[in-house]
Design an enzyme around this catalytic site. Structure first.
Site, PDB file in Angstrom:
ATOM      1  CG  ASN A  76      -1.806   1.222   1.289  1.00 23.55           C
ATOM      2  OD1 ASN A  76      -2.505   1.492   0.307  1.00 23.55           O
ATOM      3  ND2 ASN A  76      -1.812   1.946   2.395  1.00 23.55           N
ATOM      4  CD  GLU A  77      -1.190   5.717   0.056  1.00 20.15           C
ATOM      5  OE1 GLU A  77      -0.480   6.440   0.775  1.00 20.15           O
ATOM      6  OE2 GLU A  77      -2.403   5.922  -0.123  1.00 20.15           O
ATOM      7  CG  ASP A 111      -4.517  10.538  -7.629  1.00 20.98           C
ATOM      8  OD1 ASP A 111      -3.683  10.610  -8.552  1.00 20.98           O
ATOM      9  OD2 ASP A 111      -5.665  10.995  -7.704  1.00 20.98           O
ATOM     10  CD  GLU A 130      -6.635   4.526   1.645  1.00 24.80           C
ATOM     11  OE1 GLU A 130      -6.372   5.738   1.518  1.00 24.80           O
ATOM     12  OE2 GLU A 130      -5.952   3.751   2.330  1.00 24.80           O
TER      13      GLU A 130
END
Ligand SMILES: *[C@@H]1O[C@H](CO)[C@@H](O)[C@H](O)[C@H]1NC(C)=O
Ligand SMILES: *[C@@H]1O[C@H](CO)[C@@H](O)[C@H](O)[C@H]1NC(C)=O
Ligand SMILES: *[C@@H]1O[C@H](CO)[C@@H](O)[C@H](O)[C@H]1NC(C)=O
Ligand SMILES: *[C@@H]1O[C@H](CO)[C@@H](O)[C@H](O)[C@H]1NC(C)=O
Ligand SMILES: *[C@@H]1O[C@H](CO)[C@@H](O)[C@H](O)[C@H]1NC(C)=O
Ligand SMILES: *[C@@H]1O[C@H](CO)[C@@H](O)[C@H](O)[C@H]1NC(C)=O
Ligand SMILES: *[C@@H]1O[C@H](CO)[C@@H](O)[C@H](O)[C@H]1NC(C)=O
Ligand SMILES: *[C@@H]1O[C@H](CO)[C@@H](O)[C@H](O)[C@H]1NC(C)=O
Ligand SMILES: *[C@@H]1O[C@H](CO)[C@@H](O)[C@H](O)[C@H]1NC(C)=O
Ligand SMILES: *[C@@H]1O[C@H](CO)[C@@H](O)[C@H](O)[C@H]1NC(C)=O
Ligand SMILES: *[C@@H]1O[C@H](CO)[C@@H](O)[C@H](O)[C@H]1NC(C)=O
Ligand SMILES: *[C@@H]1O[C@H](CO)[C@@H](O)[C@H](O)[C@H]1NC(C)=O
Length: 490
Positions: free
Chosen positions: A159-160, A201, A264
């Site tokens: 995640n990220e 993003d 998300e």
């Protein structure tokens, strides 16, 4: 107690697991597809980590407390969702009851394999140090704990992890972890479970990251992402398809060869949230490019994104955001978003081409080799301190917790509806809103000793016969409430 009886019985008799369950999802081209019906699946869901990552201590997790899971699954059915994402999980915790509850509710899970604890994730500053067998114990432990559940839609490898400062080295390591996860699943699971990645993003790396992770590396074993999750908060308040930039985002992701969904979303800069983006996300403007969205997040935490609030006295309050989100879902035409599309389903991965990368995401697809210790875990399976999961019977459907609306009024009648085999929960569907009156018990023809108290709570294990499955359902006329007795796994 019932669960352990069922497991003991299964172990003694050596029965294959036959379960009333949601159908597993598969990835076909750019879409998630129901492996039995062939219908397209789009995420309609929420992010679920009550207590936040700081509440995670490594021994219990959001899927190890059945009372909370029952409460939340029932309220989620009422909200109308079909999926949740859970971030921090402990391989050693027993997840059987919780996952079985969500399965019975027709809700899929997308699960992160990493943990915020020491050695529980790749260190983006030095991935070569953290990519080792100690880290992979966490990863493989999560796969073992969840691989047997039909409602696991997929695993997130990270995640990220890739950010502006880690575009050079980290993408290769994500593909290495995905290769190992794919190999582990191929060797140790009866079902292919999709493995994907969840990205922040951040432009201009975002689309290159999706390309880097999803292209076909023809000279190596499969390290591709099977899907791509996007954490994006660019639609705030009463923004529009254009002002939010969702039009650009849609164009950007149209050509990505794997399913893409918001892992998300739900900007809270303007409160309360009205979720006007829901209409666009599930409209024909976006559905070719995007497979739905998970709204951040279920419980109210310090960062103020909650849909519900868990009160100190054990009650739960549905917040205004919850009411608004439900209203937005209820306006969706669900039949329009399950149609499958042969063109979408046959989109193929492009062969990895450095010329396609235009940002500073690495153009190098040399995937780090794995050490012997990881190889051994893949070959032997890794179950040390792992609670290997399986479906169990769901024995209670009534909630003990009082539920309040945003004004503090008590909402009664929300309970778990055990759905029929192969059924996915959906907006505006069969969620209970009415309290069942006790005089209807005679509507249950095949319940041996009908009594009003059996309505709405499934029968205990003692009513089952040892047959592989006993699944009874009756609709109480006029109320539209599904009452089911299901022995989910034996
Ligand atoms: C549920 O449906 C699947 C797919 O049709 C089937 O394979 C399975 O046997 C069914 N299980 C039960 C308990 O009916
Ligand atoms: C983390 O990994 C290092 C070796 O890389 C090891 O020495 C340490 O004990 C590990 N910590 C935990 C909590 O497993
Ligand atoms: C990559 O480019 C972004 C701007 O697009 C910049 O902020 C970042 O520092 C660059 N990263 C590296 C590792 O050069
Ligand atoms: C696959 O399922 C069968 C039957 O339930 C079981 O015996 C076997 O151990 C499973 N294999 C794996 C790799 O989980
Ligand atoms: C998208 O794919 C189509 C067909 O492969 C190609 O013609 C087009 O140039 C691509 N668009 C972008 C922005 O990559
Ligand atoms: C769909 O796209 C058109 C053209 O950009 C836009 O005018 C319209 O508002 C969009 N509709 C939705 C529901 O996003
Ligand atoms: C529980 O706490 C909530 C929130 O503080 C409050 O609205 C409610 O009245 C309390 N209920 C009981 C039974 O104490
Ligand atoms: C099917 O998918 C293709 C490619 O994404 C798209 O151009 C087309 O509009 C889709 N058809 C329908 C009916 O949604
Ligand atoms: C990748 O390319 C190879 C060689 O052309 C092909 O066999 C394989 O099916 C492709 N894989 C995917 C996921 O498209
Ligand atoms: C495989 O191909 C990719 C892309 O062309 C390249 O970056 C990588 O070095 C190659 N790996 C090997 C082991 O040849
Ligand atoms: C509600 O459930 C009943 C009985 O299972 C079914 O006949 C009906 O179609 C369902 N309604 C909706 C909106 O799903
Ligand atoms: C469960 O709730 C239903 C509907 O409110 C009620 O009729 C039934 O008695 C409850 N069952 C139990 C075991 O409390």
């Amino acid at each position: 107690m019932i669960a352990s009886y069922a497991k003991l019985f299964a172990a003694v008799c050596g029965l294959a697991s036959t379960a009333a369950a949601v159908n597993p999802l598969v990835v076909e081209g750019k879409d998630f597809v129901d492996s039995v019906t062939g219908e397209r699946f789009q995420m309609i869901g929420v992010d679920y980590q009550p207590g936040g990552s700081s509440g995670f201590k490594g021994t219990s997790d959001p899927l190890s407390d059945p009372a909370s899971c029952l409460r939340d699954a029932a309220i989620m059915q009422y909200l109308g969702i079909n999926s949740i994402r859970v971030y921090n999980l402990a391989p050693s915790a027993n997840h059987d009851e919780c996952v079985s509850i969500f399965n019975a509710a027709g809700i899929y899970l997308v699960l992160d394999v990493n943990s915020p604890l020491e050695n529980g994730s790749l260190n983006r500053a030095a991935p070569w140090e953290s990519y080792n067998d100690i880290y992979m114990q966490q990863v493989f432990g999560i796969i073992e704990s969840f691989k047997n559940f039909p409602n696991v839609a997929g695993f997130f490898s990270g995640n990220e992890v890739i950010n502006q400062d880690s575009t050079e080295d980290v993408p290769n390591y994500i593909r290495a972890v995905q290769r190992d996860m794919n190999d582990y699943i191929a060797k140790n699971s009866n079902r292919t479970i999709p493995v994907g990645y969840s990205a922040a993003d951040v432009r201009p790396m975002l689309v290159d990251t999706a390309y880097y992770l999803s292209c076909n590396l023809t000279n190596a074993t499969d390290s591709r992402s099977a899907f791509f999750g996007l954490n994006s908060y660019s639609w705030c308040g009463d923004a529009t398809y254009e002002s939010s930039g969702y039009n650009v985002l849609t164009d950007d992701f149209k050509n990505v060869s794997i399913p893409v969904f918001f892992s998300e979303t739900g900007c809270n800069a303007v409160k309360p949230r009205t979720f006007s983006e829901i209409e666009s996300i599930y409209s024909t403007n976006m559905t070719d490019a995007i497979s739905g969205a998970l709204i951040y997040e279920w419980t109210q935490e310090a960062n103020d994104y909650g849909l519900v609030q868990i009160n100190d006295n054990g009650t739960i309050t549905l917040l205004t955001d919850f009411i608004n989100l439900k209203a937005a879902y209820d306006k969706l035409d669900f039949s329009a978003i399950v149609a499958s599309n042969a063109t979408q389903n046959s989109i193929e991965a492009p062969v990895c081409d450095p010329d396609f990368i235009t940002s500073n995401v690495t153009k190098d697809w040399d995937i780090p080799t794995r050490i012997a210790g990881i190889d051994k875990m893949i070959n032997d399976g890794y179950t040390t301190n792992v609670s290997v999961g399986s479906l169990v019977s769901v024995s209670s459907t009534n909630l003990t917790q009082t539920i309040y609306d945003p004004s503090g009024n008590i909402i009664s009648g929300i309970m778990l509806n055990v759905l029929a085999n192969g059924t996915v929960n959906k907006p505006g569907g069969n969620s209970t809103t009415t309290t069942v009156s006790s005089s209807s018990s005679s509507a249950l023809p095949d319940t041996a000793s009908s009594s009003s108290s059996s309505i709405g709570s499934s029968a205990s294990a003692s009513t089952t016969t040892g047959a592989a499955v006993s699944h009874r359902a009756a609709t109480i006329s006029g109320l539209g409430v599904l009452v089911a007795t299901a022995l989910l796994a034996l």
